[in-house]
Design a protein around this motif. Structure first.
Motif, short mmCIF file in Angstrom:
data_model
loop_
_atom_site.label_atom_id
_atom_site.label_comp_id
_atom_site.label_asym_id
_atom_site.label_seq_id
_atom_site.Cartn_x
_atom_site.Cartn_y
_atom_site.Cartn_z
N ALA A 1 0.83 -1.21 0.00
CA ALA A 1 0.00 0.00 0.00
C ALA A 1 0.86 1.26 0.00
O ALA A 1 0.62 2.19 -0.79
N LEU A 2 1.85 1.32 0.88
CA LEU A 2 2.66 2.53 0.99
C LEU A 2 3.48 2.77 -0.27
O LEU A 2 3.57 3.91 -0.75
N ALA A 3 4.08 1.72 -0.80
CA ALA A 3 4.89 1.89 -2.01
C ALA A 3 4.03 2.26 -3.20
O ALA A 3 4.41 3.11 -4.02
N SER A 4 2.85 1.66 -3.31
CA SER A 4 1.95 2.00 -4.42
C SER A 4 1.46 3.43 -4.31
O SER A 4 1.35 4.14 -5.32
N ALA A 5 1.17 3.87 -3.08
CA ALA A 5 0.74 5.26 -2.89
C ALA A 5 1.85 6.22 -3.28
O ALA A 5 1.59 7.29 -3.86
N TYR A 6 3.08 5.86 -2.98
CA TYR A 6 4.21 6.69 -3.41
C TYR A 6 4.27 6.75 -4.94
O TYR A 6 4.48 7.83 -5.52
N LEU A 7 4.06 5.61 -5.58
CA LEU A 7 4.14 5.58 -7.04
C LEU A 7 3.07 6.45 -7.70
O LEU A 7 3.34 7.11 -8.70
N VAL A 8 1.86 6.48 -7.14
CA VAL A 8 0.79 7.23 -7.80
C VAL A 8 0.76 8.70 -7.41
O VAL A 8 0.17 9.52 -8.13
N THR A 9 1.41 9.05 -6.28
CA THR A 9 1.37 10.45 -5.84
C THR A 9 2.72 11.14 -5.92
O THR A 9 2.79 12.37 -5.98
N GLY A 10 3.81 10.35 -5.86
CA GLY A 10 5.14 10.95 -5.79
C GLY A 10 5.47 11.52 -4.43
O GLY A 10 6.52 12.15 -4.25
N ASP A 11 4.62 11.29 -3.45
CA ASP A 11 4.81 11.84 -2.10
C ASP A 11 5.76 10.93 -1.32
O ASP A 11 5.42 9.79 -0.99
N LYS A 12 6.94 11.45 -0.99
CA LYS A 12 7.95 10.65 -0.30
C LYS A 12 7.54 10.29 1.13
O LYS A 12 8.16 9.42 1.74
N ALA A 13 6.52 10.94 1.66
CA ALA A 13 6.06 10.63 3.02
C ALA A 13 5.63 9.16 3.10
O ALA A 13 5.84 8.50 4.12
N TYR A 14 5.02 8.67 2.03
CA TYR A 14 4.61 7.26 2.02
C TYR A 14 5.83 6.34 2.07
O TYR A 14 5.84 5.32 2.77
N ALA A 15 6.84 6.68 1.32
CA ALA A 15 8.06 5.87 1.30
C ALA A 15 8.74 5.89 2.67
O ALA A 15 9.23 4.86 3.15
N LYS A 16 8.75 7.04 3.30
CA LYS A 16 9.38 7.16 4.62
C LYS A 16 8.66 6.32 5.67
O LYS A 16 9.29 5.77 6.58
N GLN A 17 7.34 6.20 5.55
CA GLN A 17 6.57 5.42 6.51
C GLN A 17 6.85 3.92 6.39
O GLN A 17 6.63 3.17 7.34
N LEU A 18 7.31 3.49 5.23
CA LEU A 18 7.63 2.08 5.05
C LEU A 18 8.99 1.72 5.65
O LEU A 18 9.20 0.58 6.07
N LEU A 19 9.87 2.66 5.70
CA LEU A 19 11.25 2.40 6.13
C LEU A 19 11.37 1.68 7.47
O LEU A 19 12.12 0.69 7.57
N PRO A 20 10.67 2.09 8.54
CA PRO A 20 10.83 1.40 9.83
C PRO A 20 10.46 -0.08 9.77
O PRO A 20 11.05 -0.90 10.48
N HIS A 21 9.52 -0.43 8.91
CA HIS A 21 9.12 -1.83 8.79
C HIS A 21 10.22 -2.65 8.11
O HIS A 21 10.52 -3.77 8.55
N LEU A 22 10.81 -2.10 7.07
CA LEU A 22 11.90 -2.80 6.40
C LEU A 22 13.10 -2.95 7.32
O LEU A 22 13.76 -4.01 7.36
N GLN A 23 13.39 -1.91 8.07
CA GLN A 23 14.51 -1.98 9.01
C GLN A 23 14.26 -3.03 10.10
O GLN A 23 15.16 -3.79 10.46
N ALA A 24 13.04 -3.07 10.61
CA ALA A 24 12.73 -4.00 11.69
C ALA A 24 12.84 -5.46 11.24
O ALA A 24 13.34 -6.31 11.98
#
Length: 393
Positions: free
Chosen positions: A116-139
């Motif tokens: 969801a977050l990555a797709s939202a980034y793709l359709v909006t270009g809003d990096k906020a969505y990408a940043k919200q995914l980062l903690p999950h990938l790190q964890a």
């Protein structure tokens, strides 16, 4: 001069017709971004701000592994009424609700959040969505305190019989869109080079494990949808880490083993039809093969159009299932023992196949199907939930 120009145009058109349809702009009037925009943004807003949950959040006392090891139990295995303390017995198609599922649920949750977050980034270009995914990938893949070990030694365990099985590798199909999401947001530059290297190292290690460990070899050679799901993972993970050798292996595996061994001359999958949930499993394996073709097709080889010497192909598989997806009541085989009413949903096989084969009928069918579903069984068997991640290349 004119003859040369005509030859150039003819060559260009021919090449275009050979290109596998990973781009959503290949069918006139079909705009996948527009179709998906509201859904993915709504879902991303729902998942925004959630705390990461990894395998370290819950642990089963029945697991033979450590805090960092993924653990699951065979779905169709139950206590023996004649020997309650003894080994479990199998009831095909009937899920035991008392099995440990926390790790699987956590991985599916990660997949839903990532997609969801990555797709939202793709359709909006809003990096906020990408940043919200980062903690999950790190964890899951970077943080030493919370990350998962890159193997599935303890998946699909059976009480009193085995602490883990190769068949458990099917559980990590829910990492497919996690990988695609990581690739999608990499261009946003919100993931440090160090973290991205750690994530790729994790998947490189896991790819090595599923292609060399006896569990992985057994899953590869299982012979039904499990072999397809193994191949899907190898294809996506190998693409992510740049392992061209494994990509070429699994491309040939599809052409020389999966397609000829699992499909019959009518386009059906006999091993799936023999199960107690033949409809759901037929959809599942066709979706898996379509996802595999989507990832592995190249500018010179459209795997959707590939056919074996005796005519087995995705064209035939899609043609067979199409009328029963359009009208389930016409299904000529037995009904599934569970979840019959929940299928079909937006099966990705008809999206990917429709794009690759320029078939508007399939695309219209896909658009007509339910895009939002919350039944746990459907979610578990639908690893392709965010198609923008698959067609953007």
């Amino acid at each position: 001069m004119i003859r040369s120009l005509i030859k150039l145009v003819f060559t260009s058109v021919t090449l275009l017709l050979c290109i596998p349809c990973k781009s959503q702009k290949t069918v006139s009037g079909f705009d996948l971004v527009q179709i998906e925009r509201n859904r993915v943004v709504d879902n991303a807003r729902e998942y925004a701000g959630l705390e990461p949950i990894t395998v370290t959040h819950d642990q089963s006392e029945r697991s033979a592994g450590t805090l960092h090891d993924f653990y699951s139990e065979g779905d169709y295995w139950w206590p023996d009424p004649q020997n309650p303390e003894g080994p479990y017995i199998r009831k095909d198609g009937l899920t035991n609700p008392d099995n440990f599922t926390a790790h699987r649920k956590a991985m599916i949750r990660l997949s839903q959040i990532s997609g969801a977050l990555a797709s939202a980034y793709l359709v909006t270009g809003d990096k906020a969505y990408a940043k919200q995914l980062l903690p999950h990938l790190q964890a899951w893949f970077v943080n030493e305190d919370t990350k998962m070990n890159p193997n599935l030694l303890y998946a699909q365990a059976i009480q009193g019989i085995v602490t883990g099985r190769g068949i458990g590798i099917i559980d990590t199909i829910h990492l497919l869109e996690v990988v695609l999401a990581a690739q999608a947001i990499e261009e946003a530059k919100v993931i440090s080079a160090s973290d991205m290297a750690d994530i790729r190292k994790w998947f490189s290690d896991y790819l090595e494990w599923i292609t060399t460990h006896p569990y992985g070899i057994k899953e590869r050679d299982n012979g039904n949808n499990h072999s397809v799901c193994w191949a899907m993972q190898v294809a996506v993970f190998a693409d992510f880490v740049g392992n061209d050798t494994q990509k070429e292996f699994v491309r040939n595996f599809y052409k020389e083993t999966l397609l000829p061994d699992q499909m019959d001359d009518k386009g059906t999958f006999p091993l799936e039809l023999a199960r107690t949930k033949p409809y759901g499993y037929s959809l599942f394996v066709l979706d898996g093969m379509a996802a595999l073709c989507q990832v592995l097709s190249t500018p010179t080889e459209n795997l959707f159009a590939y056919a074996t010497a005796d005519g087995k192909s995705m064209v035939k598989g899609l043609s067979f299932l199409y009328p029963y997806v359009k009208d389930k009541s016409s299904w000529p085989f037995q009904k599934d023992v569970m979840y019959w009413e929940e299928w079909p949903v937006r099966q990705p096989s008809f999206l990917f196949g429709g794009l690759a084969l320029q078939n508007e009928t399939y695309l219209n069918l896909w658009k007509s199907l339910e895009p939002n579903f919350d039944n746990p069984e459907v979610i578990r068997n639908m690893p392709v939930r965010y198609p923008l991640l698959w067609v953007r290349k």
